[in-house]
Structure formats: structure tokens, C-alpha cells
Design a protein around this motif. Structure first.
Motif, PDB file in Angstrom:
ATOM      1  N   LEU A  62       0.826  -1.196   0.000  1.00  0.00           N
ATOM      2  CA  LEU A  62       0.000   0.000   0.000  1.00  0.00           C
ATOM      3  C   LEU A  62       0.860   1.246   0.000  1.00  0.00           C
ATOM      4  N   GLU A  63       0.411   2.241  -0.740  1.00  0.00           N
ATOM      5  CA  GLU A  63       0.993   3.576  -0.683  1.00  0.00           C
ATOM      6  C   GLU A  63      -0.019   4.424   0.063  1.00  0.00           C
ATOM      7  N   CYS A  64       0.443   5.074   1.143  1.00  0.00           N
ATOM      8  CA  CYS A  64      -0.473   5.823   1.995  1.00  0.00           C
ATOM      9  C   CYS A  64      -0.007   7.265   2.137  1.00  0.00           C
ATOM     10  N   GLU A  65      -0.974   8.158   2.184  1.00  0.00           N
ATOM     11  CA  GLU A  65      -0.698   9.573   2.379  1.00  0.00           C
ATOM     12  C   GLU A  65      -1.590  10.076   3.499  1.00  0.00           C
ATOM     13  N   LEU A  66      -0.970  10.711   4.498  1.00  0.00           N
ATOM     14  CA  LEU A  66      -1.695  11.269   5.633  1.00  0.00           C
ATOM     15  C   LEU A  66      -1.692  12.784   5.506  1.00  0.00           C
ATOM     16  N   SER A  67      -2.877  13.383   5.608  1.00  0.00           N
ATOM     17  CA  SER A  67      -3.009  14.838   5.490  1.00  0.00           C
ATOM     18  C   SER A  67      -3.805  15.386   6.663  1.00  0.00           C
ATOM     19  N   LEU A  68      -3.419  16.566   7.094  1.00  0.00           N
ATOM     20  CA  LEU A  68      -4.224  17.320   8.048  1.00  0.00           C
ATOM     21  C   LEU A  68      -5.218  18.095   7.199  1.00  0.00           C
ATOM     22  N   THR A  69      -6.485  17.743   7.275  1.00  0.00           N
ATOM     23  CA  THR A  69      -7.470  18.328   6.366  1.00  0.00           C
ATOM     24  C   THR A  69      -8.306  19.433   6.992  1.00  0.00           C
ATOM     25  N   LYS A  70      -8.252  19.536   8.338  1.00  0.00           N
ATOM     26  CA  LYS A  70      -9.055  20.580   8.976  1.00  0.00           C
ATOM     27  C   LYS A  70      -8.572  20.787  10.405  1.00  0.00           C
ATOM     28  N   VAL A  71      -8.492  22.044  10.824  1.00  0.00           N
ATOM     29  CA  VAL A  71      -8.225  22.404  12.215  1.00  0.00           C
ATOM     30  C   VAL A  71      -9.362  23.323  12.627  1.00  0.00           C
ATOM     31  N   GLU A  72     -10.026  22.951  13.697  1.00  0.00           N
ATOM     32  CA  GLU A  72     -11.204  23.697  14.121  1.00  0.00           C
ATOM     33  C   GLU A  72     -11.129  23.945  15.621  1.00  0.00           C
ATOM     34  N   LYS A  73     -11.395  25.171  16.032  1.00  0.00           N
ATOM     35  CA  LYS A  73     -11.401  25.517  17.458  1.00  0.00           C
ATOM     36  C   LYS A  73     -12.848  25.639  17.915  1.00  0.00           C
ATOM     37  N   LYS A  74     -13.102  25.060  19.089  1.00  0.00           N
ATOM     38  CA  LYS A  74     -14.428  25.126  19.691  1.00  0.00           C
ATOM     39  C   LYS A  74     -14.261  25.360  21.184  1.00  0.00           C
ATOM     40  N   THR A  75     -15.337  25.801  21.821  1.00  0.00           N
ATOM     41  CA  THR A  75     -15.334  25.942  23.268  1.00  0.00           C
ATOM     42  C   THR A  75     -16.188  24.827  23.838  1.00  0.00           C
ATOM     43  N   GLY A  76     -15.594  24.068  24.767  1.00  0.00           N
ATOM     44  CA  GLY A  76     -16.296  22.963  25.417  1.00  0.00           C
ATOM     45  C   GLY A  76     -16.419  23.208  26.900  1.00  0.00           C
ATOM     46  N   HIS A  77     -16.933  22.213  27.619  1.00  0.00           N
ATOM     47  CA  HIS A  77     -17.112  22.323  29.069  1.00  0.00           C
ATOM     48  C   HIS A  77     -15.786  22.504  29.793  1.00  0.00           C
ATOM     49  N   GLN A  78     -14.695  21.991  29.210  1.00  0.00           N
ATOM     50  CA  GLN A  78     -13.382  22.100  29.857  1.00  0.00           C
ATOM     51  C   GLN A  78     -12.529  23.205  29.241  1.00  0.00           C
ATOM     52  N   GLY A  79     -13.157  24.075  28.478  1.00  0.00           N
ATOM     53  CA  GLY A  79     -12.425  25.182  27.886  1.00  0.00           C
ATOM     54  C   GLY A  79     -12.255  25.040  26.393  1.00  0.00           C
ATOM     55  N   GLU A  80     -11.179  25.620  25.894  1.00  0.00           N
ATOM     56  CA  GLU A  80     -10.895  25.630  24.459  1.00  0.00           C
ATOM     57  C   GLU A  80     -10.530  24.228  23.960  1.00  0.00           C
ATOM     58  N   LEU A  81     -11.153  23.807  22.882  1.00  0.00           N
ATOM     59  CA  LEU A  81     -10.844  22.543  22.221  1.00  0.00           C
ATOM     60  C   LEU A  81     -10.303  22.836  20.832  1.00  0.00           C
ATOM     61  N   THR A  82      -9.321  22.070  20.413  1.00  0.00           N
ATOM     62  CA  THR A  82      -8.852  22.133  19.025  1.00  0.00           C
ATOM     63  C   THR A  82      -9.058  20.749  18.438  1.00  0.00           C
ATOM     64  N   LEU A  83      -9.805  20.695  17.340  1.00  0.00           N
ATOM     65  CA  LEU A  83     -10.079  19.436  16.652  1.00  0.00           C
ATOM     66  C   LEU A  83      -9.184  19.357  15.419  1.00  0.00           C
ATOM     67  N   TYR A  84      -8.413  18.289  15.316  1.00  0.00           N
ATOM     68  CA  TYR A  84      -7.523  18.051  14.181  1.00  0.00           C
ATOM     69  C   TYR A  84      -8.100  16.903  13.360  1.00  0.00           C
ATOM     70  N   THR A  85      -8.568  17.207  12.166  1.00  0.00           N
ATOM     71  CA  THR A  85      -9.124  16.170  11.294  1.00  0.00           C
ATOM     72  C   THR A  85      -8.049  15.725  10.318  1.00  0.00           C
ATOM     73  N   HIS A  86      -7.829  14.417  10.279  1.00  0.00           N
ATOM     74  CA  HIS A  86      -6.799  13.816   9.433  1.00  0.00           C
ATOM     75  C   HIS A  86      -7.454  12.883   8.426  1.00  0.00           C
ATOM     76  N   THR A  87      -6.899  12.837   7.243  1.00  0.00           N
ATOM     77  CA  THR A  87      -7.364  11.904   6.230  1.00  0.00           C
ATOM     78  C   THR A  87      -6.186  11.062   5.778  1.00  0.00           C
ATOM     79  N   LEU A  88      -6.342   9.757   5.887  1.00  0.00           N
ATOM     80  CA  LEU A  88      -5.344   8.794   5.436  1.00  0.00           C
ATOM     81  C   LEU A  88      -5.916   8.106   4.202  1.00  0.00           C
ATOM     82  N   VAL A  89      -5.220   8.237   3.073  1.00  0.00           N
ATOM     83  CA  VAL A  89      -5.656   7.608   1.825  1.00  0.00           C
ATOM     84  C   VAL A  89      -4.623   6.550   1.446  1.00  0.00           C
ATOM     85  N   CYS A  90      -5.088   5.310   1.244  1.00  0.00           N
ATOM     86  CA  CYS A  90      -4.203   4.209   0.877  1.00  0.00           C
ATOM     87  C   CYS A  90      -4.626   3.639  -0.477  1.00  0.00           C
ATOM     88  N   THR A  91      -3.636   3.442  -1.340  1.00  0.00           N
ATOM     89  CA  THR A  91      -3.868   2.861  -2.656  1.00  0.00           C
ATOM     90  C   THR A  91      -2.959   1.650  -2.832  1.00  0.00           C
TER      91      THR A  91
END
Length: 111
Positions: A62-91
């Protein structure tokens, strides 16, 4: 087969060839240097989704590529949250096999 045993999953077969468990692509992250995740605070596993075009079978390269596709900041019950969305594509031989989307979260201000 070792991965299947490690997660206590039965080894599936397709045309006499072992098929990898659906979650196996999580292991492929170990092959990547992921500088944007060099954080001082711990990460929390958010969500994970796998979309298969074909099963991963024994003998595939397999050939795989990992990308950071989105960074999103939100406020949650414990304060500031940063969500890192990753996409791994394998061929395999140029044909798509699996796309895995993983969301990791950090709590608090990024150091």
C-alpha cells in the motif's frame, strides 16, 4: 494476522487470502512524522471512520498519504478545544483501497 490476533478479531479470508481487520490502517500512522501533533498536552481520540473500496489483503503493498485536512477551534465544558481532522488515503497499484478519517482533540491553549 498478528494485528487480528492482537485485537482478538477473527481472521477473515477472501479467495483463500487473509483479509486485514477494518481498523488496521490505524497502524499506518506509525510510519509518518506528524509535526503538527508535537503538542505538550495530551490528545483525545475523537472519531474515526473507514471507507473501503476493496479489502486490504495479505501481500498487498500500500501507498499511503496522511493529510491534516481541517483544524477547528471550539469551546467545550473544559475550555478551548482544538479538533484536528486527518485523512489517510491508501492505494494499491494506483487503485484506491481505503480512506480513513480520524479526529483528534486537544484541550486548552496550544503550547
Amino acid at each position: 494476522m498478528e494485528y487480528a490476533r492482537s485485537i482478538e478479531a477473527p481472521v477473515q479470508m477472501a479467495n483463500g487470502v487473509p483479509v486485514a481487520p477494518a481498523t488496521m490502517p490505524v497502524l499506518f500512522w506509525q510510519a509518518f512524522d506528524i509535526p503538527w501533533l508535537n503538542l505538550t498536552e495530551p490528545l483525545i481520540h475523537g472519531t474515526q471512520r473507514f471507507s473501503y473500496e476493496a479489502p486490504i489483503t495479505a501481500g498487498m503493498t500500500l501507498e499511503c498519504e496522511l493529510s491534516l485536512t481541517k483544524v477547528e477551534k471550539k469551546t467545550g465544558h473544559q475550555g478551548e478545544l482544538t479538533l484536528y481532522t486527518h485523512t489517510l488515503v491508501c492505494t494499491c497499484e494506483g487503485e484506491p483501497i481505503v480512506t480513513a478519517e480520524t479526529v483528534l482533540l486537544s484541550v486548552g491553549e496550544r503550547s
